[in-house]
Design a protein around this motif. Structure first.
Motif, PDB file in Angstrom:
ATOM      1  N   VAL A   1       0.836  -1.073  -0.131  1.00  0.00           N
ATOM      2  CA  VAL A   1      -0.114   0.163  -0.071  1.00  0.00           C
ATOM      3  C   VAL A   1       0.164   1.002  -0.112  1.00  0.00           C
ATOM      4  CG1 VAL A   1      -2.105  -0.929   1.040  1.00  0.00           C
ATOM      5  CG2 VAL A   1       0.425   0.130   2.494  1.00  0.00           C
ATOM      6  N   ASP A   2       0.399   2.179  -0.258  1.00  0.00           N
ATOM      7  CA  ASP A   2       0.957   3.421  -0.692  1.00  0.00           C
ATOM      8  C   ASP A   2       0.672   4.279   0.846  1.00  0.00           C
ATOM      9  OD1 ASP A   2       1.705   3.062  -3.140  1.00  0.00           O
ATOM     10  OD2 ASP A   2      -0.595   4.105  -3.360  1.00  0.00           O
ATOM     11  N   GLY A   3       0.164   3.842   1.957  1.00  0.00           N
ATOM     12  CA  GLY A   3      -0.018   4.667   3.590  1.00  0.00           C
ATOM     13  C   GLY A   3      -0.624   3.980   4.024  1.00  0.00           C
ATOM     14  N   ILE A   4      -0.533   4.039   5.795  1.00  0.00           N
ATOM     15  CA  ILE A   4      -1.685   3.870   6.257  1.00  0.00           C
ATOM     16  C   ILE A   4      -2.314   4.617   7.079  1.00  0.00           C
ATOM     17  CG2 ILE A   4      -1.768   2.077   8.032  1.00  0.00           C
ATOM     18  CD1 ILE A   4       0.843   0.702   6.927  1.00  0.00           C
ATOM     19  N   VAL A   5      -3.920   4.075   6.971  1.00  0.00           N
ATOM     20  CA  VAL A   5      -4.062   5.020   8.678  1.00  0.00           C
ATOM     21  C   VAL A   5      -4.633   3.940   9.483  1.00  0.00           C
ATOM     22  CG1 VAL A   5      -6.186   6.330   9.086  1.00  0.00           C
ATOM     23  CG2 VAL A   5      -4.721   7.343   6.773  1.00  0.00           C
TER      24      VAL A   5
ATOM     25  N   VAL B   1       5.919  -1.843  14.893  1.00  0.00           N
ATOM     26  CA  VAL B   1       5.704  -2.861  13.498  1.00  0.00           C
ATOM     27  C   VAL B   1       5.467  -1.490  12.870  1.00  0.00           C
ATOM     28  CG1 VAL B   1       3.215  -4.081  12.331  1.00  0.00           C
ATOM     29  CG2 VAL B   1       4.266  -5.164  14.232  1.00  0.00           C
ATOM     30  N   LEU B   2       5.103  -0.912  12.557  1.00  0.00           N
ATOM     31  CA  LEU B   2       4.214   0.515  12.672  1.00  0.00           C
ATOM     32  C   LEU B   2       5.953   1.879  11.817  1.00  0.00           C
ATOM     33  CD1 LEU B   2       1.237   2.477  13.537  1.00  0.00           C
ATOM     34  CD2 LEU B   2       0.923   1.052  11.191  1.00  0.00           C
ATOM     35  N   GLN B   3       7.135   1.172  12.712  1.00  0.00           N
ATOM     36  CA  GLN B   3       7.899   1.899  12.671  1.00  0.00           C
ATOM     37  C   GLN B   3       8.978   0.997  11.772  1.00  0.00           C
ATOM     38  OE1 GLN B   3       9.543   1.609  16.716  1.00  0.00           O
ATOM     39  NE2 GLN B   3       9.567   3.858  17.101  1.00  0.00           N
ATOM     40  N   GLN B   4       8.772  -0.477  11.116  1.00  0.00           N
ATOM     41  CA  GLN B   4       8.595  -1.244  10.487  1.00  0.00           C
ATOM     42  C   GLN B   4       8.886  -0.741   8.748  1.00  0.00           C
ATOM     43  OE1 GLN B   4       8.891  -4.866  12.106  1.00  0.00           O
ATOM     44  NE2 GLN B   4      10.557  -5.191  13.336  1.00  0.00           N
ATOM     45  N   VAL B   5       7.184  -0.626   8.290  1.00  0.00           N
ATOM     46  CA  VAL B   5       6.664   0.024   7.573  1.00  0.00           C
ATOM     47  C   VAL B   5       7.970   0.753   6.762  1.00  0.00           C
ATOM     48  CG1 VAL B   5       4.399   0.619   6.713  1.00  0.00           C
ATOM     49  CG2 VAL B   5       4.781  -0.560   8.600  1.00  0.00           C
ATOM     50  N   SER B   6       7.254   1.171   5.317  1.00  0.00           N
ATOM     51  CA  SER B   6       8.228   1.523   4.818  1.00  0.00           C
ATOM     52  C   SER B   6       7.528   2.265   4.340  1.00  0.00           C
ATOM     53  CB  SER B   6       9.020   0.760   3.260  1.00  0.00           C
ATOM     54  OG  SER B   6       7.907   0.455   2.813  1.00  0.00           O
ATOM     55  N   VAL B   7       6.426   3.081   4.010  1.00  0.00           N
ATOM     56  CA  VAL B   7       5.255   4.032   4.055  1.00  0.00           C
ATOM     57  C   VAL B   7       4.798   5.002   4.904  1.00  0.00           C
ATOM     58  CG1 VAL B   7       4.568   2.287   1.564  1.00  0.00           C
ATOM     59  CG2 VAL B   7       3.558   2.369   4.043  1.00  0.00           C
ATOM     60  N   PRO B   8       4.218   6.558   4.655  1.00  0.00           N
ATOM     61  CA  PRO B   8       3.529   6.847   4.644  1.00  0.00           C
ATOM     62  C   PRO B   8       2.642   6.694   6.273  1.00  0.00           C
ATOM     63  CG  PRO B   8       3.893   8.242   3.295  1.00  0.00           C
ATOM     64  CD  PRO B   8       4.197   6.830   3.528  1.00  0.00           C
ATOM     65  N   VAL B   9       2.569   6.694   7.776  1.00  0.00           N
ATOM     66  CA  VAL B   9       1.382   6.337   8.297  1.00  0.00           C
ATOM     67  C   VAL B   9       1.497   6.975   8.924  1.00  0.00           C
ATOM     68  CG1 VAL B   9       1.313   5.092  10.508  1.00  0.00           C
ATOM     69  CG2 VAL B   9       2.888   4.261   8.910  1.00  0.00           C
ATOM     70  N   VAL B  10      -0.020   7.571   9.495  1.00  0.00           N
ATOM     71  CA  VAL B  10      -0.867   8.619  10.660  1.00  0.00           C
ATOM     72  C   VAL B  10      -1.854   7.886  11.201  1.00  0.00           C
ATOM     73  CG1 VAL B  10      -2.720  10.219  10.342  1.00  0.00           C
ATOM     74  CG2 VAL B  10      -1.051  10.087   8.791  1.00  0.00           C
ATOM     75  N   VAL B  11      -1.620   8.361  12.455  1.00  0.00           N
ATOM     76  CA  VAL B  11      -2.725   7.907  13.550  1.00  0.00           C
ATOM     77  C   VAL B  11      -3.841   8.525  14.016  1.00  0.00           C
ATOM     78  CG1 VAL B  11      -2.266   6.636  15.800  1.00  0.00           C
ATOM     79  CG2 VAL B  11      -0.223   7.053  14.853  1.00  0.00           C
ATOM     80  N   GLN B  12      -4.372   7.861  14.101  1.00  0.00           N
ATOM     81  CA  GLN B  12      -6.003   9.011  14.348  1.00  0.00           C
ATOM     82  C   GLN B  12      -6.602   8.048  16.187  1.00  0.00           C
ATOM     83  OE1 GLN B  12      -9.697   8.797  13.588  1.00  0.00           O
ATOM     84  NE2 GLN B  12     -10.126  10.308  15.862  1.00  0.00           N
ATOM     85  N   GLY B  13      -6.621   9.323  16.750  1.00  0.00           N
ATOM     86  CA  GLY B  13      -7.573   8.641  17.947  1.00  0.00           C
ATOM     87  C   GLY B  13      -6.655   8.400  19.589  1.00  0.00           C
ATOM     88  N   GLN B  14      -5.316   8.985  19.195  1.00  0.00           N
ATOM     89  CA  GLN B  14      -4.662   8.656  20.656  1.00  0.00           C
ATOM     90  C   GLN B  14      -3.260   9.717  19.923  1.00  0.00           C
ATOM     91  OE1 GLN B  14      -4.934   6.845  23.498  1.00  0.00           O
ATOM     92  NE2 GLN B  14      -7.655   6.453  22.066  1.00  0.00           N
ATOM     93  N   PRO B  15      -2.938   9.778  20.458  1.00  0.00           N
ATOM     94  CA  PRO B  15      -1.429  10.749  20.690  1.00  0.00           C
ATOM     95  C   PRO B  15      -0.592  10.209  20.539  1.00  0.00           C
ATOM     96  CG  PRO B  15      -1.964  10.387  23.139  1.00  0.00           C
ATOM     97  CD  PRO B  15      -3.481  10.069  22.216  1.00  0.00           C
ATOM     98  N   SER B  16       0.531  10.170  19.649  1.00  0.00           N
ATOM     99  CA  SER B  16       2.149   9.213  19.309  1.00  0.00           C
ATOM    100  C   SER B  16       3.071  10.495  19.650  1.00  0.00           C
ATOM    101  CB  SER B  16       1.866   8.930  18.343  1.00  0.00           C
ATOM    102  OG  SER B  16       3.459   7.348  17.794  1.00  0.00           O
ATOM    103  N   ARG B  17       4.350   9.830  20.344  1.00  0.00           N
ATOM    104  CA  ARG B  17       5.776  10.861  19.673  1.00  0.00           C
ATOM    105  C   ARG B  17       5.827  10.028  18.592  1.00  0.00           C
ATOM    106  NH1 ARG B  17       8.632   8.953  23.309  1.00  0.00           N
ATOM    107  NH2 ARG B  17       7.921   7.120  24.214  1.00  0.00           N
ATOM    108  N   HIS B  18       5.629   8.579  17.763  1.00  0.00           N
ATOM    109  CA  HIS B  18       6.463   8.686  16.818  1.00  0.00           C
ATOM    110  C   HIS B  18       5.963   9.005  16.167  1.00  0.00           C
ATOM    111  CE1 HIS B  18       9.221   6.418  19.969  1.00  0.00           C
ATOM    112  NE2 HIS B  18       7.846   5.799  21.130  1.00  0.00           N
TER     113      HIS B  18
END
Length: 240
Positions: free
Chosen positions: A34-38, A51-68
């Motif tokens: 995929v080109d990106g993951i929400v 797992v998300l840090q190992q993904v090579s595509v853009p990642v956006v998280v909705q629902g919780q704060p994140s430092r990463h």
């Protein structure tokens, strides 16, 4: 997200609030190039972060704060602050906070209540339930068997509030005459239920647009860790 879609194809995986399913879903998506993951989630576990840090595509998280990761969320802290004037002259022991365990969803289970807890010095009752309306109704029924009806219920979501309302009405406890209820989200049911539910409204349509734009921006430039927060507004109806 569809409203601002620029020709992408969306693949949706429902994980039913299950942290393990979320991790497996991310792994499946990564394998499908995929080109990106929400990620729309109630919790970002250490395993999910890895797992998300190992993904090579853009990642956006909705629902919780994140430092990463880049995030797009509603402003749950501000939403709770909107309710503080409603409880300015009430006894803390007359208030019931009805929500989910913060370990399952910190933003909904804790952040939404932070300002209220601070205003009432944490002296109110607290009852944990689930996001399911039917289960909430049963938990509220059990609560009313051993407790008098609270004068004020602050529910973490509209769905939770509707479950509590059903249990109160079964016991012929009048809302708002005997018990006042307020919640968060302003779902369609909040307007059509009787009595109408007072609730903090968020523009989730705009939130979806933000999510898509943020994901597209990440694919075109170096990411800058920020946390845009979409503020809500209090909608007063007859339940409070």
């Amino acid at each position: 997200m569809d409203d601002v879609n620029q020709g992408d194809f969306f693949l949706t995986i429902n994980t039913y609030h299950d942290a393990k399913r979320q991790v497996e879903a991310v792994k499946q998506l990564a394998q499908q190039n995929v080109d990106g993951i929400v990620v729309m989630t109630g919790q970002i576990t250490n395993e999910m972060t890895t797992v998300l840090q190992q993904v090579s595509v853009p990642v956006v998280v909705q629902g919780q704060p994140s430092r990463h990761f880049e995030t797009v969320n509603v402003d749950n802290q501000h939403a709770g602050e909107l309710l503080v004037p409603l409880i300015a002259n009430v006894k803390p022991t007359d208030v019931l906070l009805l929500g989910v365990d913060p370990t399952s969803d910190y933003n909904v289970g804790q952040t939404r209540f932070n300002a209220i807890i601070q205003a009432l010095d944490n002296n109110m009752q607290r009852l944990y339930t689930t996001f399911d309306r039917t289960e909430t109704a049963e938990i509220m029924r059990n609560y009313l068997e051993t407790h008098s009806s609270p004068k004020y219920i602050i529910a973490a979501t509209d769905t939770i509030a509707l479950g509590a309302l059903a249990a109160l009405q079964e016991q012929h406890i009048a809302v708002p005459a005997n018990t006042k209820i307020v919640a968060f989200d302003n779902t369609p049911a909040a307007e059509i239920v009787t009595p109408g539910l007072s609730t903090v409204s968020f523009d989730y349509f705009a939130l979806g647009q933000w999510l898509y734009h943020r994901l597209k921006d990440l694919s075109q430039a170096e990411p800058v860790l920020t946390d845009p927060l979409l503020r809500g507004e209090l909608v007063r109806r007859s339940s409070w």
